[in-house]
Design a protein around this motif. Structure first.
Motif, mmCIF file in Angstrom:
data_model
loop_
_atom_site.group_PDB
_atom_site.id
_atom_site.type_symbol
_atom_site.label_atom_id
_atom_site.label_comp_id
_atom_site.label_asym_id
_atom_site.label_seq_id
_atom_site.Cartn_x
_atom_site.Cartn_y
_atom_site.Cartn_z
ATOM 1 N N MET A 1 0.842 -1.194 0.000
ATOM 2 C CA MET A 1 0.000 0.000 0.000
ATOM 3 C C MET A 1 0.875 1.241 0.000
ATOM 4 O O MET A 1 1.867 1.312 0.711
ATOM 5 N N SER A 2 0.500 2.230 -0.787
ATOM 6 C CA SER A 2 1.159 3.529 -0.753
ATOM 7 C C SER A 2 0.132 4.585 -0.390
ATOM 8 O O SER A 2 -1.029 4.501 -0.786
ATOM 9 N N ARG A 3 0.563 5.540 0.401
ATOM 10 C CA ARG A 3 -0.339 6.621 0.823
ATOM 11 C C ARG A 3 0.173 7.935 0.271
ATOM 12 O O ARG A 3 1.353 8.269 0.393
ATOM 13 N N THR A 4 -0.714 8.710 -0.311
ATOM 14 C CA THR A 4 -0.407 10.016 -0.853
ATOM 15 C C THR A 4 -1.260 11.051 -0.144
ATOM 16 O O THR A 4 -2.495 10.982 -0.205
ATOM 17 N N TYR A 5 -0.610 12.003 0.508
ATOM 18 C CA TYR A 5 -1.355 13.044 1.212
ATOM 19 C C TYR A 5 -1.764 14.144 0.248
ATOM 20 O O TYR A 5 -0.990 14.567 -0.613
ATOM 21 N N LEU A 6 -2.990 14.591 0.411
ATOM 22 C CA LEU A 6 -3.562 15.618 -0.458
ATOM 23 C C LEU A 6 -3.875 16.877 0.339
ATOM 24 O O LEU A 6 -4.975 17.420 0.286
ATOM 25 N N ASN A 7 -2.916 17.351 1.112
ATOM 26 C CA ASN A 7 -3.159 18.499 1.986
ATOM 27 C C ASN A 7 -2.821 19.839 1.341
ATOM 28 O O ASN A 7 -3.207 20.882 1.876
ATOM 29 N N ASP A 8 -2.132 19.799 0.221
ATOM 30 C CA ASP A 8 -1.754 21.037 -0.455
ATOM 31 C C ASP A 8 -2.586 21.234 -1.722
ATOM 32 O O ASP A 8 -3.291 20.331 -2.175
ATOM 33 N N ASN A 9 -2.468 22.456 -2.262
ATOM 34 C CA ASN A 9 -3.005 22.778 -3.591
ATOM 35 C C ASN A 9 -4.530 22.716 -3.659
ATOM 36 O O ASN A 9 -5.107 22.291 -4.660
ATOM 37 N N TRP A 10 -5.186 23.156 -2.591
ATOM 38 C CA TRP A 10 -6.645 23.260 -2.602
ATOM 39 C C TRP A 10 -7.069 24.690 -2.931
ATOM 40 O O TRP A 10 -6.367 25.653 -2.613
ATOM 41 N N ASN A 11 -8.230 24.805 -3.562
ATOM 42 C CA ASN A 11 -8.872 26.095 -3.757
ATOM 43 C C ASN A 11 -10.167 26.104 -2.948
ATOM 44 O O ASN A 11 -10.876 25.090 -2.883
ATOM 45 N N PHE A 12 -10.467 27.261 -2.349
ATOM 46 C CA PHE A 12 -11.568 27.331 -1.388
ATOM 47 C C PHE A 12 -12.433 28.560 -1.644
ATOM 48 O O PHE A 12 -11.925 29.634 -1.990
ATOM 49 N N SER A 13 -13.727 28.373 -1.443
ATOM 50 C CA SER A 13 -14.670 29.487 -1.508
ATOM 51 C C SER A 13 -15.653 29.374 -0.356
ATOM 52 O O SER A 13 -16.095 28.268 -0.015
ATOM 53 N N THR A 14 -15.994 30.507 0.228
ATOM 54 C CA THR A 14 -16.966 30.511 1.330
ATOM 55 C C THR A 14 -18.381 30.243 0.842
ATOM 56 O O THR A 14 -19.286 30.060 1.662
ATOM 57 N N GLU A 15 -18.572 30.220 -0.483
ATOM 58 C CA GLU A 15 -19.894 29.924 -1.046
ATOM 59 C C GLU A 15 -19.764 28.788 -2.050
ATOM 60 O O GLU A 15 -19.014 28.894 -3.020
ATOM 61 N N TYR A 16 -20.501 27.731 -1.805
ATOM 62 C CA TYR A 16 -20.493 26.597 -2.730
ATOM 63 C C TYR A 16 -21.573 26.787 -3.788
ATOM 64 O O TYR A 16 -22.698 27.221 -3.495
ATOM 65 N N THR A 17 -21.235 26.438 -5.037
ATOM 66 C CA THR A 17 -22.226 26.372 -6.103
ATOM 67 C C THR A 17 -21.994 25.083 -6.891
ATOM 68 O O THR A 17 -20.877 24.563 -6.951
#
Length: 820
Positions: A1-17
């Motif tokens: 098993m290999s684990r890849t962390y996805l904690n970086d490179n996110w985009n965020f908005s206070t309003e979801y559409t």
């Protein structure tokens, strides 16, 4: 098993559409963020909780290489507050309705290999949802966002889905943890293994085998054997010898390496950390490895200033270290929800017992709500049951009323998934219906005058069941770091009274004080500024006076020596000193006034006789000075000394009969005048109008001075700093360092009424969390800095009017690839 962390490179908005589900969605208006992330940073206090209640959106690309094709790809979110809908390439793949447990989903069939895939998360952090803990008012804020790790695990189609490691020790076992040389014991390991495979019984395929190795963490491994399996679930029992136990002072950890093998090829590997220990709650208390242990703990919320729940591994582990190493606790209750795996891992490593419970606060909702609560029980136990530090599952909604059908189901779910640990359920009423194994109760009976706790027989509905106090104090006496001295002293004494009373009741397993640190709360609670000042620490984890009551119970750590008073008479009404207490875990404490020896105090002088090192009341401010003056006989000197010391503590007037008798003798037989008493008081006790008195206290340990306190008028002050780490190491995400700041005079005494701000300035690849100008409250404050994904030298400079500036240098270390 290999684990890849996805904690970086996110985009965020206070309003979801829903437009965010489209691959070509314009992300230019979104904010670039890293996980852990709070959906809204908030002020320290005086803010509206609606600030963080929203439906927000997160987007991120996942590149799926061709090597992942025909593999199992599982996506895991460790914590999303509070409802999450997870989309891959616009398709809903998972909905999770608990902000405190992890959720995992298989996404391999939805990925486009050799190209980017769009991961979108709709996060609802509003509190009007029909899921625990929501439905009514809650005495803590429930901050939102993706606030724990996100990662992918890539495996073969056949893999080890889950392993529960149980240990069996001899029933007659009674360890000897006080011995310096480690003892070895026989034991058994029982592995309950679930295998993910669609064709495990296919006769045309070679059989699957389980191969296991046991190793003491960071040590040589021991082969346990190989077992052929014929179903998706298998139980393996192996006898082992010469194992070391998980003890509070020596928490030995082991790793069980499990391999799934076919045709000699290892298909999947998993390593589980665990410990060999025996946990028993009995009618007369709690036993660890056959030895009775009085549980002495505090409740912990997982919140921090400004960012709520969103703090990385280093800060989570620091809280466990503070509880054990600074506060001397042996246990913690994760009120009122499961908390970070990093926090619990550190509890495993340092020997801190954990009482973990499901999310909730007083309210029980409808049948859908209850089904989610039962699912929370199952998720909590599956996700945390290999931690040796966890000794009790809380399967009742905190402080809720009786609901027999519901709590029968929560207990059944817990016992089915883990028959090695007992269940408890926190209630705030006596004699309630009991389906749990331990009656856990919030005893707030102590009001400063009543006994520290009620006896077990007054509380439990079944005296044959174990009994544990899950909360005390808290809202009964909120205390700010900047409250007056009398208030802070009473707060400390209330904690001491409860601890002392519980220690004296042999049939109470122990207690958890409310609580570890101050925390943000809703408008319905707290002091109107959105803070509950219930902690023995402030929000930055700086100690209040009550913290030293706990710290004194740890004998093996640093020497504790604190005083309940600044020894400034003007702090007290009528300039009467009032009761002054010594907090110390030393063998004795010597007191000096103007370099004249007054008295040596030992633990036997404490009125809290059930504690190892209870607070000690100073009952002598004079010593033999009156006697040495030669103005009185030895008997007269002792009588006058007694009267003056009584006045020092209790003030003038309302004297008991024995004081009045001494006064009459002084007038009639010693030929003293009333004004002579005032002169004597000012000469031997009071400081009014004369030269300043200097007090010195020396903590004696093993015949040597281990710590000294000097109380004298201050002439200068400085910033005293405690830095959590000067190295910021990015392993899976950004790292954070905390700087705790206490304003002290030149003799190291805290300046409790210092309020000037501290101004912070950063250099290099770090930035502040929260404002750059922070006020000092109660003579203390705190600052957090975080790394920015770039290696290099960094610095934090702190300035405060009247104090020398302080520069703290950091080394920021960022591996080339955090996602590995």
């Amino acid at each position: 098993m290999s684990r890849t962390y996805l904690n970086d490179n996110w985009n965020f908005s206070t309003e979801y559409t829903d437009a965010m589900l489209q691959a070509d969605y314009d992300e230019s208006s979104m904010e670039s963020v890293r996980i852990p992330h709070t959906c809204k940073e908030v002020p320290f206090h005086y803010f509206d909780e609606q600030m963080y209640q929203m439906v927000c959106g997160y987007r991120r690309n996942i590149f799926a290489p061709e090597t992942w094709r025909d593999k199992s790809v599982v996506l895991t979110f460790e914590g999303v507050a509070h409802s999450a809908q997870i989309f891959i390439n616009g398709k809903l793949v998972k909905e999770h309705n608990c902000g405190y447990t992890a959720c995992s989903v298989e996404i391999g069939d939805l990925l486009r290999y050799g190209q980017n895939n769009q991961l979108t998360v709709r996060v609802n952090s509003r509190e009007d949802q029909n899921i625990p803990p929501f439905g009514f008012v809650i005495d803590y804020m429930t901050f939102g966002g993706i606030y724990r790790d996100v990662y992918l695990e890539v495996r073969e189609k056949e893999y080890l889905e889950d392993i529960f490691v149980k240990t069996l020790l001899p029933p007659e076992l009674k360890s000897h943890p006080e011995k310096k040389a480690a003892e070895h014991y026989p034991a058994k390991i029982v592995s309950l293994i679930q295998i993910h495979s669609d064709d495990i019984q296919d006769p045309e395929k070679e059989p699957l085998y389980i191969r296991q190795k046991l190793l003491k963490k960071d040590n040589e491994d021991l082969a346990l054997g190989e077992t052929e399996i014929s179903g998706n679930e298998v139980e393996i029992e192996e006898a082992v010898s010469d194992i070391l136990l998980w003890e509070l002072d020596d928490p030995c950890l082991y790793e069980l390496k499990t391999e799934l093998v076919r045709s000699g090829k290892v298909i999947d590997t998993r390593v589980d950390t665990f410990g060999f220990r025996k946990v028993e709650f009995e009618t007369d208390g709690f036993y660890l490895n056959g030895n009775k242990v009085k549980i002495r703990g505090l409740n912990r919320h997982q919140s921090y200033p400004y960012v709520g729940y969103a703090m990385p591994e280093s800060m989570q582990k620091q809280d466990a270290e503070i509880l054990k190493q600074e506060l001397g606790c042996n246990a913690v209750r994760t009120s009122h929800y499961p908390q970070s795996q990093y926090f619990i891992e550190r509890c495993d490593e340092i020997g801190l017992l954990v009482f973990m419970e499901i999310p909730g606060w007083q309210h029980i909702g409808d049948e859908n709500w209850k089904r989610q609560a039962i699912q929370n029980v199952k998720d909590m136990i599956r996700q945390y049951r290999n931690h040796p530090s966890i000794i009790l599952w809380g399967v009742r909604i905190n402080e809720s009323g009786d609901d027999d059908e519901f709590y029968i189901r929560t207990n059944e779910a817990a016992h089915e998934l883990d028959d090695s640990r007992p269940t408890g359920g926190v209630r705030a009423h006596k004699k309630s219906h009991l389906f749990e194994d331990v009656y856990t109760y919030n005893d707030f009976s102590h009001d400063g005058k009543a006994p520290g706790c009620e006896p077990k027989k007054n509380i439990t509905s079944d005296r044959n069941k174990p009994y544990l106090i899950s909360e005390y104090n808290g809202h009964m006496y909120p205390t700010k770091a900047f409250d007056d001295e009398e208030h802070r002293r009473e707060h400390a004494l209330r904690h001491a009274r409860v601890l002392d009373a519980v220690a004296g009741q042999n049939d109470i397993a122990g207690s958890f004080g409310w609580c570890m640190f101050d925390y943000n709360t809703h408008k319905d609670f707290g002091s109107g500024d959105r803070i509950c000042y219930h902690g023995v620490l402030d929000m930055f984890r700086n100690p209040k006076m009550a913290a030293y009551v706990y710290a004194c119970e740890a004998e093996d750590g640093d020497t504790v020596l604190e005083l309940s008073s600044s020894m400034d008479i003007g702090e007290h009404p009528g300039c009467n000193r009032g009761a002054t207490y010594i907090f110390s875990n030393a063998d004795s404490v010597k007191m000096y006034k103007n370099d004249h020896f007054i008295k040596e105090y030992t633990r036997k002088d404490s009125p809290f006789q059930n504690l190892k090192h209870g607070p000690i009341l100073i009952d002598d401010f004079i010593g033999d000075e009156i006697k040495k003056s030669g103005d009185f006989t030895e008997k007269q000197a002792e009588e006058i000394k007694s009267a003056l010391n009584y006045t020092a503590v209790h003030g003038y007037g309302h004297y008991p009969a024995w004081i009045i008798k001494i006064a009459l003798k002084a007038l009639l037989f010693y030929h003293m005048k009333p004004e002579d008493a005032v002169t004597l008081y000012n000469s031997y006790v009071g400081d009014w109008g004369g030269s300043s008195t200097i007090y010195r206290f020396e903590a004696i340990k093993d015949g040597r001075i281990a710590k000294t306190i000097v109380k004298k008028p201050m002439t200068a002050y400085h910033m005293d700093l405690t830095v959590s780490s000067r190295e910021l190491l990015e392993q899976r995400s950004y790292d954070v360092a905390e700087v705790r700041i206490v304003m002290r005079d030149e003799n190291g005494n805290q300046l409790f009424y210092f309020e000037d701000p501290v101004i912070a300035e950063t250099e290099g690849p770090i930035e502040m969390i929260g404002p750059e100008i922070v006020p000092v409250r109660g003579g203390m404050t705190g600052i957090y800095v975080k790394s920015l994904g770039e290696s290099g030298k960094a610095a934090l400079t702190l300035r405060c009017l009247g104090a020398d500036p302080v520069r703290i240098e950091f080394e920021v270390i960022c591996p080339d690839n955090n996602e590995g």
